[in-house]
Write a protein that holds these residues in place. Structure first.
Motif, PDB file in Angstrom:
ATOM      1  N   UNK A  92      -3.818  72.079  63.263  1.00  0.00           N
ATOM      2  CA  UNK A  92      -3.141  73.133  63.095  1.00  0.00           C
ATOM      3  C   UNK A  92      -2.762  74.447  64.525  1.00  0.00           C
ATOM      4  N   UNK A  93      -3.802  73.950  65.566  1.00  0.00           N
ATOM      5  CA  UNK A  93      -3.458  75.050  66.538  1.00  0.00           C
ATOM      6  C   UNK A  93      -2.279  73.723  67.072  1.00  0.00           C
ATOM      7  N   UNK A  94      -2.420  73.014  67.141  1.00  0.00           N
ATOM      8  CA  UNK A  94      -1.884  71.489  68.147  1.00  0.00           C
ATOM      9  C   UNK A  94      -0.087  71.647  66.854  1.00  0.00           C
ATOM     10  N   UNK A  95       0.091  72.342  66.321  1.00  0.00           N
ATOM     11  CA  UNK A  95       1.996  72.150  65.305  1.00  0.00           C
ATOM     12  C   UNK A  95       1.711  73.698  65.951  1.00  0.00           C
ATOM     13  N   UNK A  96       0.449  74.985  66.216  1.00  0.00           N
ATOM     14  CA  UNK A  96       1.330  76.212  66.515  1.00  0.00           C
ATOM     15  C   UNK A  96       1.270  76.029  68.443  1.00  0.00           C
ATOM     16  N   UNK A  97       1.590  74.788  68.706  1.00  0.00           N
ATOM     17  CA  UNK A  97       1.456  75.203  69.670  1.00  0.00           C
ATOM     18  C   UNK A  97       2.944  74.115  70.145  1.00  0.00           C
ATOM     19  N   UNK A 116       7.629  71.636  60.345  1.00  0.00           N
ATOM     20  CA  UNK A 116       8.554  70.918  61.744  1.00  0.00           C
ATOM     21  C   UNK A 116      10.252  72.117  61.019  1.00  0.00           C
ATOM     22  N   UNK A 117      10.555  71.621  60.392  1.00  0.00           N
ATOM     23  CA  UNK A 117      11.993  72.406  59.658  1.00  0.00           C
ATOM     24  C   UNK A 117      11.596  73.739  59.764  1.00  0.00           C
ATOM     25  N   UNK A 118      11.117  74.683  59.137  1.00  0.00           N
ATOM     26  CA  UNK A 118      10.769  75.758  59.077  1.00  0.00           C
ATOM     27  C   UNK A 118      10.591  76.319  60.848  1.00  0.00           C
ATOM     28  N   UNK A 119       9.589  75.424  61.209  1.00  0.00           N
ATOM     29  CA  UNK A 119       9.578  75.921  62.569  1.00  0.00           C
ATOM     30  C   UNK A 119      10.339  75.809  63.664  1.00  0.00           C
ATOM     31  N   UNK A 120      11.472  75.220  63.835  1.00  0.00           N
ATOM     32  CA  UNK A 120      12.735  74.495  64.430  1.00  0.00           C
ATOM     33  C   UNK A 120      13.408  75.827  63.819  1.00  0.00           C
ATOM     34  N   UNK A 121      14.057  76.047  62.778  1.00  0.00           N
ATOM     35  CA  UNK A 121      14.650  77.197  62.458  1.00  0.00           C
ATOM     36  C   UNK A 121      14.147  78.775  62.747  1.00  0.00           C
ATOM     37  N   UNK A 122      13.029  79.111  63.157  1.00  0.00           N
ATOM     38  CA  UNK A 122      11.632  79.819  63.704  1.00  0.00           C
ATOM     39  C   UNK A 122      12.338  79.991  64.751  1.00  0.00           C
ATOM     40  N   UNK A 136       4.343  69.540  53.302  1.00  0.00           N
ATOM     41  CA  UNK A 136       4.023  71.239  53.553  1.00  0.00           C
ATOM     42  C   UNK A 136       4.320  70.668  55.428  1.00  0.00           C
ATOM     43  N   UNK A 137       3.808  69.425  56.102  1.00  0.00           N
ATOM     44  CA  UNK A 137       4.027  69.712  56.918  1.00  0.00           C
ATOM     45  C   UNK A 137       4.887  69.183  58.086  1.00  0.00           C
TER      46      UNK A 137
END
Length: 382
Positions: free
Chosen positions: A127-132, A189-195, A184-185
């Motif tokens: 989770x922290x890797x993805x948050x980074x 990536x898709x939603x992270x890019x949009x946000x 979900x993972x």
């Protein structure tokens, strides 16, 4: 002001001058690459050594870190030579340096994830890797949108290429250790890019609004123009903005010539401050004016600093040339005064004032030399 305070001020200014050229200075390309290798490989080893304390864990960490290092280099090369090709700022060294800073941020999240995952489970490291990853995408979007003059599409590709490339080794490693990669993972990536795009746009829009309300110019436009000058010595972009912000006013010029049939020396003091910095505006006016008058009069010319501050900077080189042309045109006059007083000097140990009268005209100079002398208020000339 006591002597100790004056010495402290002079020392502070001297230290600032020594570091003036270090602003926005990056390490050499070789040093950046070495630092990137150390951080990437070190990050991979830290992750696996703490979570998988075995020889296989160390080898996996070395492979993970090496993969991250190579992907950082390759993505930076692609960005500088293809995506942002021709960009005045982003050569290979600066692009790799940005990847280094981004990976340092990402590494901080990874280390926190390792610390939290040790007692609470591997999922926290993931989770922290993805948050980074998300933090790096936002940072790169802000940096490229703030500094590059390429199209938005190219800036977007340059922003996401490195973090998405570096996410691949993590996904491969998580698959190798049988960590479940769910839908979900991938959606993350898709939603992270949009946000990330929305967040960076909101942040930059807020900054632009401040500049627009204060100066009538978007803040990011000013930043880009400033960086182009500071890094590449391009004066036109910033001067175009300064022309819009400036206002017209009459400029007085004091010109003294010494000589009989031919001038032997001249002194000219335009009511202009030599600023704001580097080659912007009237910063180079004294040398330009000196050269132009020496060619015209064929004598020694000096252009001392007058009693003016940055509020009287010229906006551009074009304004410099207009002023120089007018002064040169007006320099053809005959010396009218034939008598002068003695040159009088008075000093109190800190400041030195000099005075000499030429007929109806008075010349007064003031200096703190050898101490540092800052801009002096116009009130001193009244």
């Amino acid at each position: 002001m006591d002597l100790a305070t004056e010495d402290s001020l002079s020392q502070t200014i001297d230290r600032a001058v020594k570091r003036y050229s270090s602003l926005f200075k990056l390490p050499s390309y070789a040093r950046v690459v070495v630092l990137l290798a150390l951080i990437c490989i070190g990050g991979g080893l830290i992750s696996t050594a703490a979570l998988f304390p075995s020889l296989d864990g160390l080898l996996s960490g070395l492979l993970l870190g090496s993969s991250l290092f190579l992907l950082n280099l390759v993505s930076s090369y692609v960005i500088s030579t293809l995506v942002l090709r021709g960009d005045t700022i982003y050569d290979l060294r600066r692009t790799v340096a940005l990847s280094l800073f981004c990976w340092m941020m990402w590494l901080a999240f990874i280390i926190i994830g390792v610390v939290v995952a040790t007692p609470f489970g591997l999922s926290w490291w993931v989770r922290l890797c993805l948050l980074g990853f998300s933090a790096v995408v936002i940072l790169r979007l802000i940096v490229f949108d703030s500094t590059s003059r390429k199209s938005y599409g190219r800036r977007l590709i340059a922003s996401v290429l490195q973090p998405f490339a570096c996410a691949v080794p993590f996904l491969v490693f998580w698959t190798a250790i049988a960590y479940p990669l769910t839908l979900y993972m991938l959606l993350y990536f898709v939603f992270s890019l949009g946000i990330s795009i929305a967040a960076s746009h909101f942040f930059l829009s807020t900054l632009n609004r401040v500049g627009q309300q204060t100066l009538g110019v978007p803040s990011i436009s000013l930043l880009k123009a400033f960086l182009l000058n500071w890094i590449m010595d391009l004066n036109a972009p910033l001067e175009e903005l300064l022309e819009k912000l400036g206002e017209e006013q009459d400029i007085g010029v004091s010109l003294m010539k010494f000589g009989s049939s031919k001038p032997k020396a001249a002194m000219v003091i335009p009511s202009v401050h030599p600023g704001p910095f580097k080659n912007i505006g009237s910063s180079v006016l004294p040398s330009m004016l000196k050269s132009a008058l020496e060619r015209k009069l064929n004598c020694v010319v000096c252009v001392p600093h007058g009693l003016f501050g940055h509020e009287l900077d010229l906006a551009s080189q074009a304004q410099n040339q207009k002023l120089i042309d007018r002064i040169v045109e007006s320099a053809d006059f005959e010396a009218a005064e034939t008598k002068a007083t003695s040159f009088v000097t008075l000093s109190n140990g800190t400041a030195t004032a000099c005075c000499q009268i030429f007929g109806k005209f008075v010349f007064i100079s003031f200096t703190l030399a050898p101490k540092t002398t800052e801009d002096l208020p116009q009130d001193l000339g009244l």
